[in-house]
Write an enzyme that holds these catalytic residues in place. Structure first.
Site, PDB file in Angstrom:
ATOM      1  N   TYR A 162      -1.850  -0.682  -7.563  1.00 25.13           N
ATOM      2  CA  TYR A 162      -1.608  -0.480  -6.274  1.00 25.13           C
ATOM      3  C   TYR A 162      -1.144  -1.176  -4.973  1.00 25.13           C
ATOM      4  CZ  TYR A 162      -1.962   1.985  -2.024  1.00 25.13           C
ATOM      5  OH  TYR A 162      -1.610   2.583  -0.291  1.00 25.13           O
TER       6      TYR A 162
ATOM      7  N   SER B 250       1.553   0.229   2.822  1.00 25.33           N
ATOM      8  CA  SER B 250      -0.090  -0.278   3.102  1.00 25.33           C
ATOM      9  C   SER B 250      -0.335  -1.320   2.734  1.00 25.33           C
ATOM     10  CB  SER B 250      -1.072   0.142   1.463  1.00 25.33           C
ATOM     11  OG  SER B 250      -2.019  -0.161   1.665  1.00 25.33           O
TER      12      SER B 250
END
Length: 575
Positions: A423, A411
């Site tokens: 995350y 990401s």
């Protein structure tokens, strides 16, 4: 549209703040002494005239009597000239003594080391040591000698040192003594700046590009190069070929163009005979994994799609060919991983695994760090990082057998940590694991690529799920933590999340799928793929920015806690 305006305003604010600081000037500079070398022409000549008009007491050194006379004729009586050859140590010493007598107890406020020569520029094996000696003695040794003699006077005035380097001091583009001398100036400048900081002396380095001065006289440069060419031994001239000088003038542009064309051609090459190759994809219930499985199935790959749920598996099987197989996989359960690996072994039947796409992942909970418990971190890292590593390790023998591909979905938040929770750190871990894996596996013909998507509308970015987790965490906070954030913070945070998801998230997930496909079918896959306009033009560029800048930009996207506002309001401002 609102987001674009916000970004524009943020950039404008940073520019305005820099301009405000950069525009601040020292008061009462009149009668400050400045010594400038190399004032016969060019930069030094114009600098001497400019500072003279501003009221400085300019001491200008020229190499020739004619240069000194012309400068005196164009300036005020206050400007004084002196003849100086920076390569002559005795001359430098005498000039330093003259300057000391002129400035007296005031010291020397500014020293501008501008004097320099170009010298011959040509391929290195055309040159002898004398071609190198002249530029280095003038541009570097002379500069250092002048600086050392005048440094006590500059320290006395807590003044400034300005060294004229060049872009050639950052990038070596031609042979000869000029580039090494300017690289040396850069090194001397940096060490001097750090040494003099404690004494209040500021040191700056100017790196001009190409300007029309006496140094950059094109006719003179070509004549020097041709003279050297004519003196070369026949053997060297034969190696380079007749007409080399003319060809060299367009060589740089042609080389750049050729590199671009070669990269485009190389990037477009594809692996042949991919029909029937086995590819294993995790996280195929929805989103990226689901669409990739369908696309590769249509291309003729033997897709093995891992789903978390039976329902996801059934829906995928219903809209694909009979060659696509599904398997249930929970990346947090080692026994489930073992079952999936065994299933892949049976399906590949000794051929090996051509592609592994580690797509499965989760994003929530995402919230400020002090809202979290350790289990909230485990919830994400066990899937996104530890599960990814475990499935990869167990499938590596099959990938090595087929000399296959590993495609890991990271990401942009694996390059720039923005939100609290597991995350970001899990995706940073994916980046690191992928880099290590790529270097380890290159010896076995296994290629590893990383996909770095921006914000896309998938199950991971579902606003309802994110807000539900935020509310759960907010309700679990202690009164002290909630008070520090303030009662309005939760509402403002949710509003910011909704705004980000609405404005940033792209619904066209095919942009990511194209990157995944390229990583699998390209003969030379890229190491990293940025997907989405926000990734390419905001997040990834911002990840390379100084921390101060990135922190300032990201701070604008989320609300500030009450305690932060109170602290800011208590800071006295010196207007």
């Amino acid at each position: 549209m609102f987001f674009h305006i916000l970004i524009f305003l943020a950039i404008f604010y940073l520019w305005w703040r820099w301009r405000a600081q950069d525009g601040q000037k020292i008061r009462d500079l009149t009668d400050k002494y400045i010594f400038i070398t190399g004032c016969d022409s060019g930069f030094g000549n114009l600098a001497a005239r400019t500072f003279d008009k501003k009221g400085f007491r300019v001491l200008a050194s020229c190499l020739t009597e004619a240069g000194a006379v012309e400068l005196k004729a164009a300036t005020s009586e206050q400007l004084q000239t002196v003849l100086l050859d920076v390569t002559d140590p005795d001359n430098v010493r005498k000039v330093a003594e003259w300057i000391k007598a002129e400035v007296g107890s005031a010291g020397l406020w500014g020293l501008v080391n501008n004097a320099g020569i170009m010298g011959p520029s040509a391929p290195t094996d055309w040159l002898n040591i004398e071609h190198f000696r002249a530029p280095i003695e003038t541009n570097l040794i002379g500069l250092i000698n002048v600086t050392l003699h005048l440094l006590p006077l500059v320290k006395k005035a807590r003044g400034r040192l300005v060294n004229i380097s060049s872009t050639g001091g950052r990038l070596a583009v031609w042979g000869g003594g000029y580039v090494p001398s300017k690289f040396g100036v850069e090194g001397f400048n940096d060490s001097l700046r750090r040494d003099m900081k404690a004494f209040g002396v500021k040191v700056s380095c100017i790196e001009p590009g190409l300007f029309k001065t006496g140094l950059s006289n094109r006719k003179k440069v070509i004549e020097e190069r041709e003279a050297i060419w004519n003196q070369l031994p026949p053997a060297i001239r034969k190696q380079y070929g007749e007409g080399y000088i003319q060809k060299a003038q367009i060589g740089i542009l042609a080389s750049i163009l050729l590199l671009i064309i070669c990269w485009l051609i190389r990037d477009s090459l594809k692996v042949k005979d991919l029909n029937g190759k086995h590819v294993f994809i995790t996280g195929c219930d929805s989103g990226f994994g689901n669409l990739l499985a369908k696309q590769l199935d249509r291309r003729g790959f033997h897709v093995i799609a891992a789903c978390l749920t039976e329902n996801g598996s059934r829906e995928l099987l219903a809209c694909t060919s009979i060659s696509l197989k599904t398997v249930i996989l929970n990346l947090t359960d080692s026994s489930s991983i073992d079952n999936a690996v065994e299933f892949v072994k049976q399906e590949t039947d000794g051929e090996g695994l051509f592609g592994l796409v580690n797509n499965a992942g989760r994003a929530t909970p995402m919230a400020p760090t002090d809202w979290m418990q350790i289990d909230d971190f485990h919830t994400i890292t066990d899937v996104n990082l530890m599960g990814l590593i475990e499935i990869t390790l167990k499938l590596l023998p099959l990938l090595k057998k087929a000399k296959g591909r590993v495609v890991n979905i990271a990401s942009v938040l694996g390059r720039l940590a923005f939100l609290g929770g597991g995350y970001c750190l899990s995706k940073w871990g994916v980046e690191a694991f992928s880099d290590i894996l790529r270097r380890d596996m290159q010896h076995f013909g296994v290629k590893v690529s990383i996909i770095e998507p921006g914000c896309f509308k998938t199950a991971v970015t579902n606003s309802e799920v994110i807000e539900r987790d935020l509310l759960r965490l907010w309700n679990q906070l202690t009164p002290e933590v909630r008070e520090s954030y303030g009662d309005k913070y939760f509402v403002e945070y949710v509003r910011a999340q909704r705004f980000s998801m609405k404005r940033l998230c792209d619904s066209d997930i095919s942009k990511v799928i194209k990157c995944m496909e390229h990583a699998l079918i390209a003969k030379y896959p890229r190491t990293r793929y940025g997907s989405g306009w926000d990734a390419k033009f905001f997040w990834l560029p911002l990840s390379y920015a100084p921390t101060l800048l990135s922190d300032m930009m990201l701070r604008m996207l989320l609300p500030a806690p009450t305690v932060s506002r109170k602290s800011a309001s208590c800071v006295p401002l010196d207007v």
